[in-house]
Write a protein that holds these residues in place. Structure first.
Motif, PDB file in Angstrom:
ATOM      1  N   SER A  31      35.766  36.781  39.920  1.00 38.23           N
ATOM      2  CA  SER A  31      37.192  36.501  40.106  1.00 38.23           C
ATOM      3  C   SER A  31      37.532  35.017  40.039  1.00 38.23           C
ATOM      4  O   SER A  31      38.220  34.579  39.134  1.00 38.23           O
ATOM      5  CB  SER A  31      37.657  37.076  41.437  1.00 38.23           C
ATOM      6  OG  SER A  31      36.913  36.486  42.493  1.00 38.23           O
ATOM      7  N   ASN A  32      37.051  34.233  40.996  1.00 34.47           N
ATOM      8  CA  ASN A  32      37.544  32.874  41.096  1.00 34.47           C
ATOM      9  C   ASN A  32      36.525  31.814  40.739  1.00 34.47           C
ATOM     10  O   ASN A  32      36.807  30.645  40.800  1.00 34.47           O
ATOM     11  CB  ASN A  32      38.036  32.616  42.519  1.00 34.47           C
ATOM     12  CG  ASN A  32      39.453  33.130  42.666  1.00 34.47           C
ATOM     13  OD1 ASN A  32      40.370  32.561  42.102  1.00 34.47           O
ATOM     14  ND2 ASN A  32      39.607  34.227  43.362  1.00 34.47           N
ATOM     15  N   ASP A  40      43.440  26.989  42.272  1.00 33.77           N
ATOM     16  CA  ASP A  40      43.893  28.239  42.895  1.00 33.77           C
ATOM     17  C   ASP A  40      45.076  27.994  43.829  1.00 33.77           C
ATOM     18  O   ASP A  40      46.016  28.795  43.868  1.00 33.77           O
ATOM     19  CB  ASP A  40      42.751  28.879  43.687  1.00 33.77           C
ATOM     20  CG  ASP A  40      41.815  29.664  42.786  1.00 33.77           C
ATOM     21  OD1 ASP A  40      42.234  30.014  41.662  1.00 33.77           O
ATOM     22  OD2 ASP A  40      40.677  29.920  43.205  1.00 33.77           O
ATOM     23  N   THR A  44      48.881  29.315  43.534  1.00 36.59           N
ATOM     24  CA  THR A  44      49.468  30.031  44.675  1.00 36.59           C
ATOM     25  C   THR A  44      50.796  29.394  45.078  1.00 36.59           C
ATOM     26  O   THR A  44      51.798  30.081  45.292  1.00 36.59           O
ATOM     27  CB  THR A  44      48.484  30.008  45.857  1.00 36.59           C
ATOM     28  OG1 THR A  44      47.274  30.654  45.462  1.00 36.59           O
ATOM     29  CG2 THR A  44      49.069  30.705  47.080  1.00 36.59           C
ATOM     30  N   PHE A 186      45.357  38.419  43.116  1.00 40.11           N
ATOM     31  CA  PHE A 186      45.757  37.856  41.833  1.00 40.11           C
ATOM     32  C   PHE A 186      47.077  37.105  41.949  1.00 40.11           C
ATOM     33  O   PHE A 186      47.198  35.983  41.488  1.00 40.11           O
ATOM     34  CB  PHE A 186      45.810  38.941  40.756  1.00 40.11           C
ATOM     35  CG  PHE A 186      44.452  39.292  40.263  1.00 40.11           C
ATOM     36  CD1 PHE A 186      43.775  38.432  39.416  1.00 40.11           C
ATOM     37  CD2 PHE A 186      43.826  40.454  40.683  1.00 40.11           C
ATOM     38  CE1 PHE A 186      42.495  38.727  38.976  1.00 40.11           C
ATOM     39  CE2 PHE A 186      42.547  40.758  40.254  1.00 40.11           C
ATOM     40  CZ  PHE A 186      41.870  39.896  39.390  1.00 40.11           C
ATOM     41  N   ARG A 189      46.966  34.094  44.502  1.00 37.86           N
ATOM     42  CA  ARG A 189      45.503  34.130  44.568  1.00 37.86           C
ATOM     43  C   ARG A 189      44.968  33.975  45.985  1.00 37.86           C
ATOM     44  O   ARG A 189      44.062  34.668  46.402  1.00 37.86           O
ATOM     45  CB  ARG A 189      44.934  33.000  43.711  1.00 37.86           C
ATOM     46  CG  ARG A 189      45.039  33.323  42.250  1.00 37.86           C
ATOM     47  CD  ARG A 189      44.158  32.424  41.433  1.00 37.86           C
ATOM     48  NE  ARG A 189      44.565  32.518  40.037  1.00 37.86           N
ATOM     49  CZ  ARG A 189      44.418  31.556  39.161  1.00 37.86           C
ATOM     50  NH1 ARG A 189      43.872  30.407  39.522  1.00 37.86           N
ATOM     51  NH2 ARG A 189      44.815  31.719  37.925  1.00 37.86           N
TER      52      ARG A 189
END
Lengths: 203, 203
Positions: A31-32, A40, A44, A186, A189
């Motif tokens: 994912s990250n 991230d 966000t 997602f 995030r």
């Protein structure tokens, strides 16, 4: 390629670091990984802004500008500048009228979070923010574990202020017990405001 | 030596400008002349901080860093960077738990304040701040008159949004009527929080 502040602490150029990571290790299955914490959080915050949830921005990296060139017909170029030690945290803004202030850090350690990631100035700043009834905290990512915790500034202080007597890092089990694991999603995030809602509803 | 943003607006490097002023025109008989508005506000904010009144900081100038040199045994040098258009105002912080956000601008005009001093991004940002119940405003100095006014963001918007239909500047008499003249003192120099207290006590 280590940059150091005058006090010897390392400067983390997250933008450059993240580009390196993207080049070398990008693996879409995870994912990250490959995304820096800063990226991230910026994504966000942009989600929060565009969805009218909160206005939170990252502050620019503080630089002491020494020399600027002004070429004809094109943009001014800074040709000499030095990194300054930040006197505040990296992020602040407003959420439901409340002042929000935080610092985001990541480590490759798996069992503890090194306190050298924080500067004295930042800790002082967070103490001042709290004394004026702002909400201050740290987002701590264990990057190899892909876990992000919110640690209230008050809890961070107790470890930071004791580091000369006790240990130079916060054991992960302490972060798990007094911090808050933020589920990674997602959109957004790293939904740290949902965690803040929980904290504020209990207070 | 005019620096311009990609949209053609001038970049005001206040630090450099203020040095120039100090070299050429410093005259100790006049209270604040020769001191840039930015310097006065920084000193005021430091007063607020050290007297436990509020925590308000200027954000660093946003730069796009393109190249950094890492000489052995000395500090990293940014050798190529460009000024970015700011996406927020210059100052923010916390006062009595409330989020405070403002922009400070000065003009040499005596009868009106040119709106080209503001960027669209900054106006958008202030609108967002207000929608999240922060307190946003502008500090406007008429430098040749040595007068500083606080103009609430809501009042600034009405002039800014109408500038294509009406005029490109705010007449000084309008600022006098809907803004607040801030008395200039020594400690603190520009006591804008006292003015905010008055505004908030009426609201």
């Amino acid at each position: 390629m280590t940059i150091r502040y005058p006090n010897g602490k390392k400067f983390q150029n997250k933008r450059i670091l993240s580009h390196k990571k993207n080049d070398k290790n990008k693996d879409e299955r995870f994912s990250n990984r490959g995304m820096s914490l800063e990226e991230d959080i910026n994504v966000t915050n942009e989600y929060y802004r565009s969805h009218h949830i909160a206005i939170i921005h990252k502050k620019p990296t503080p630089l002491q500008i020494v020399n600027v060139n002004y070429p004809k017909r094109s943009a001014a170029v800074v040709t000499e500048a030095y990194f300054k030690k930040p006197s505040t945290t990296d992020y602040n803004g407003v959420y439901k009228g409340r002042y929000i202030d935080f610092e985001a850090k990541e480590t490759k350690n798996k069992t503890s979070f090194p306190l050298k990631n924080f500067h004295d100035h930042q800790i002082t700043h967070m103490k001042e923010v709290i004394s004026h009834h702002g909400f201050a905290f740290a987002l701590l990512r264990f990057s190899l574990l892909d876990e992000v915790y919110l640690l209230k500034a008050e809890d961070l202080f107790s470890f930071y202020d004791e580091q000369d007597k006790k240990r130079k890092s916060i054991p992960k089990r302490e972060i798990e017990s007094c911090g808050y694991l933020i589920p990674i999603g997602f959109h957004p995030r790293i939904d740290y405001l949902k965690t803040i809602d929980k904290i504020l509803s209990v207070e």
